[in-house]
Every structure is written in C-alpha cells, then in structure tokens.
Design an enzyme around this catalytic site. Structure first.
Site, PDB file in Angstrom:
ATOM      1  N   ASP A   1      18.286  39.726  16.477  1.00  0.00           N
ATOM      2  CA  ASP A   1      18.836  38.744  15.541  1.00  0.00           C
ATOM      3  C   ASP A   1      20.338  38.965  15.348  1.00  0.00           C
ATOM      4  O   ASP A   1      21.130  38.022  15.376  1.00  0.00           O
ATOM      5  CB  ASP A   1      18.100  38.845  14.206  1.00  0.00           C
ATOM      6  CG  ASP A   1      18.693  37.941  13.145  1.00  0.00           C
ATOM      7  OD1 ASP A   1      18.623  36.713  13.291  1.00  0.00           O
ATOM      8  OD2 ASP A   1      19.239  38.472  12.160  1.00  0.00           O
TER       9      ASP A   1
ATOM     10  N   GLU B   1      14.114  36.592  19.930  1.00  0.00           N
ATOM     11  CA  GLU B   1      15.045  37.549  19.332  1.00  0.00           C
ATOM     12  C   GLU B   1      14.721  38.978  19.771  1.00  0.00           C
ATOM     13  O   GLU B   1      15.624  39.782  20.038  1.00  0.00           O
ATOM     14  CB  GLU B   1      15.003  37.441  17.806  1.00  0.00           C
ATOM     15  CG  GLU B   1      15.603  36.149  17.287  1.00  0.00           C
ATOM     16  CD  GLU B   1      15.510  36.016  15.778  1.00  0.00           C
ATOM     17  OE1 GLU B   1      16.424  35.440  15.178  1.00  0.00           O
ATOM     18  OE2 GLU B   1      14.496  36.498  15.200  1.00  0.00           O
TER      19      GLU B   1
ATOM     20  N   ASN C   1      10.556  34.499  17.226  1.00  0.00           N
ATOM     21  CA  ASN C   1      10.661  35.924  16.949  1.00  0.00           C
ATOM     22  C   ASN C   1      10.699  36.736  18.240  1.00  0.00           C
ATOM     23  O   ASN C   1      11.450  37.707  18.361  1.00  0.00           O
ATOM     24  CB  ASN C   1       9.487  36.384  16.084  1.00  0.00           C
ATOM     25  CG  ASN C   1       9.496  35.755  14.707  1.00  0.00           C
ATOM     26  OD1 ASN C   1      10.527  35.249  14.257  1.00  0.00           O
ATOM     27  ND2 ASN C   1       8.368  35.780  14.031  1.00  0.00           N
TER      28      ASN C   1
ATOM     29  N   GLU D   1      13.194  42.661  17.289  1.00  0.00           N
ATOM     30  CA  GLU D   1      13.537  41.362  16.695  1.00  0.00           C
ATOM     31  C   GLU D   1      14.688  41.516  15.715  1.00  0.00           C
ATOM     32  O   GLU D   1      15.629  40.700  15.692  1.00  0.00           O
ATOM     33  CB  GLU D   1      12.312  40.780  15.996  1.00  0.00           C
ATOM     34  CG  GLU D   1      12.563  39.443  15.322  1.00  0.00           C
ATOM     35  CD  GLU D   1      11.428  39.044  14.411  1.00  0.00           C
ATOM     36  OE1 GLU D   1      11.615  38.084  13.632  1.00  0.00           O
ATOM     37  OE2 GLU D   1      10.347  39.678  14.452  1.00  0.00           O
TER      38      GLU D   1
END
Length: 249
Positions: free
Chosen positions: A68, A135, A132, A64
C-alpha cells in the site's frame, strides 16, 4: 497468464527441496505475472497465503501493508512528473482516484490474483480480496526485486491503463464531493445513517442527507458506507447543476 495449482507449499519445503517440479512451475507462473525472474519465491508464497491456513506461516496482510505504501509512493512520483503545473490538492485527488479500492479490485480480478490464494476450504473472502492481493503482490515485488521492478509492474498493470483526461472526470466518492461542495458554499450538510430494526439476518442501513436541515435524498444498503454513498450519488445528480457551476469558479 498461467494459473498456479491449488497446492500449498510452506516456506521450509523450498529450503529442503529447492528444485522440485512444483517449485519450477510456480516460479514460471510468478515470472509471467510480474515480468521478471523472481529470486525469493518464499515472499511470493507468503503473498498468496491466507490467514486461515494455520501452520505458523505468514499471510499476505503484512505484504499488503507494505505494498500500500510503495504503491502510493510510485503513483505520487508518476503524478508529480505527469502534472508539473498542478498543486498538491489536485495531485492528492488524482492519486486517490488511481489507487481507490474499486480500481484495485478490478485490476486484481483482471490478473486473476485470487486464483493463486491458498486458504482453507469454505473460507469466506471479503469483496476487496483481489485489490488487497494486488497490494500484497506489490509488496512482494518490492522485497524481491526492489523499487524499480515495482515501478515497472505498476506502470504495466495500472498506470498505462489510465486515460488521464478520463481520470480527472472520474468520481470515486460522491459523499466527499458533496461535502466539499457544501463546505465551499457554506451550506450545512448532515448525514443521518442508522440500521433498520427487522428480523432478517442481513443488516440493512438507511442514510438520509440533510442540506440546511432539509431532506435532499435517501439511500439504503447492506453497510453504512454503501448507504451513504448511494444517498450521496443521488444528491449529486439532484444538485448537479449547482455543483458543476460551483466547481468551475
């Protein structure tokens, strides 16, 4: 989209039994999800592993973190070419709108990503779990297939769904909007946010917005952030005429 069976496969199982029926099913499901044939299934097992599974395996949070950053880079590249005449502030604002938590949560929900997640029974998942996982999936694709496959996946799932004109009009943070308006017009703005004192188990927060020391609106919710956003949204609509006039200058 096919749904992965609720079975956890530790990474060493793949090394010992690389051609099991379960692995072949999982590989096909991931291929349908990401749009190409994966070469490193372990990273996708990691992508859909929750920290509640205590078996020394890695969980999705590392991916994650990576996803991102990769997502931000790809969206930045897209906006840079999509809006060649716009300045940095505009591009930053548009990127924030495209990758905000609400959008990613909706996208992860549409892809049914939480259905893939391996976790202990009765584990509580936060409201942002699907965003989440989106990502984390971007991070897994980057590790497995590189930048171009990431770009293709994000273009197919996120970018192509956005209407650029509608995106410009979208408000992602009413609090940020009224703060920006107040600063631009040299108006003092203050938030007084506090937790209610009560005997209930659920925490309740109140937020009061002051403009030039005058109460404009109030908001009430189960978190400080939500209470401030509710109060800000009410302030936005109450001051809408003045905000719109200011933004056109």
């Amino acid at each position: 989209m096919a749904i992965w069976k609720k079975i956890f496969f530790p990474s060493n199982l793949l090394k010992q039994n690389p051609n099991t029926k379960e692995e072949k099913i999982f590989k096909k499901q991931i291929e349908d999800l990401i749009g190409y044939k994966p070469s490193n299934l372990n990273v996708f097992y990691e992508c859909f592993t929750h920290s509640s599974i205590n078996n020394n395996s890695r969980d999705f949070e590392r991916l994650e973190f990576l996803g991102d950053s990769v997502l931000s880079s790809i969206i930045s590249d897209y906006l840079y070419h999509q809006a060649p005449d716009k300045k940095e502030g505009y591009l930053t604002q548009m990127r924030s709108k495209m990758v905000n938590r609400k959008t990613l949560n909706a996208l992860g929900t549409e892809l049914n990503l939480s259905d893939y997640l391996q976790k202990r029974q009765n584990t509580s998942l936060g409201e942002n779990i699907n965003g989440n996982l989106y990502e984390a999936l971007v991070g897994a694709i980057y590790i497995d297939g590189g930048f171009e496959n990431c770009r293709d996946f994000i273009s197919e799932t996120l970018i192509k769904q956005e209407d650029f004109e509608q995106l410009e009009k979208r408000v992602t943070s009413y609090k940020g909007l009224i703060i920006e308006w107040a600063q631009k017009n040299k108006i003092e703005i203050n938030f007084d946010t506090f937790q209610e004192e009560n005997a209930e188990e659920i925490n309740i927060f109140n937020s009061i917005i002051y403009l030039d020391n005058k109460i404009i609106t109030k908001g009430r919710a189960t978190s400080k952030k939500k209470a401030e956003e509710i109060a800000s949204k009410r302030a936005f609509y109450r001051l809408n005429k003045y905000i719109n006039t200011s933004n056109k200058k």
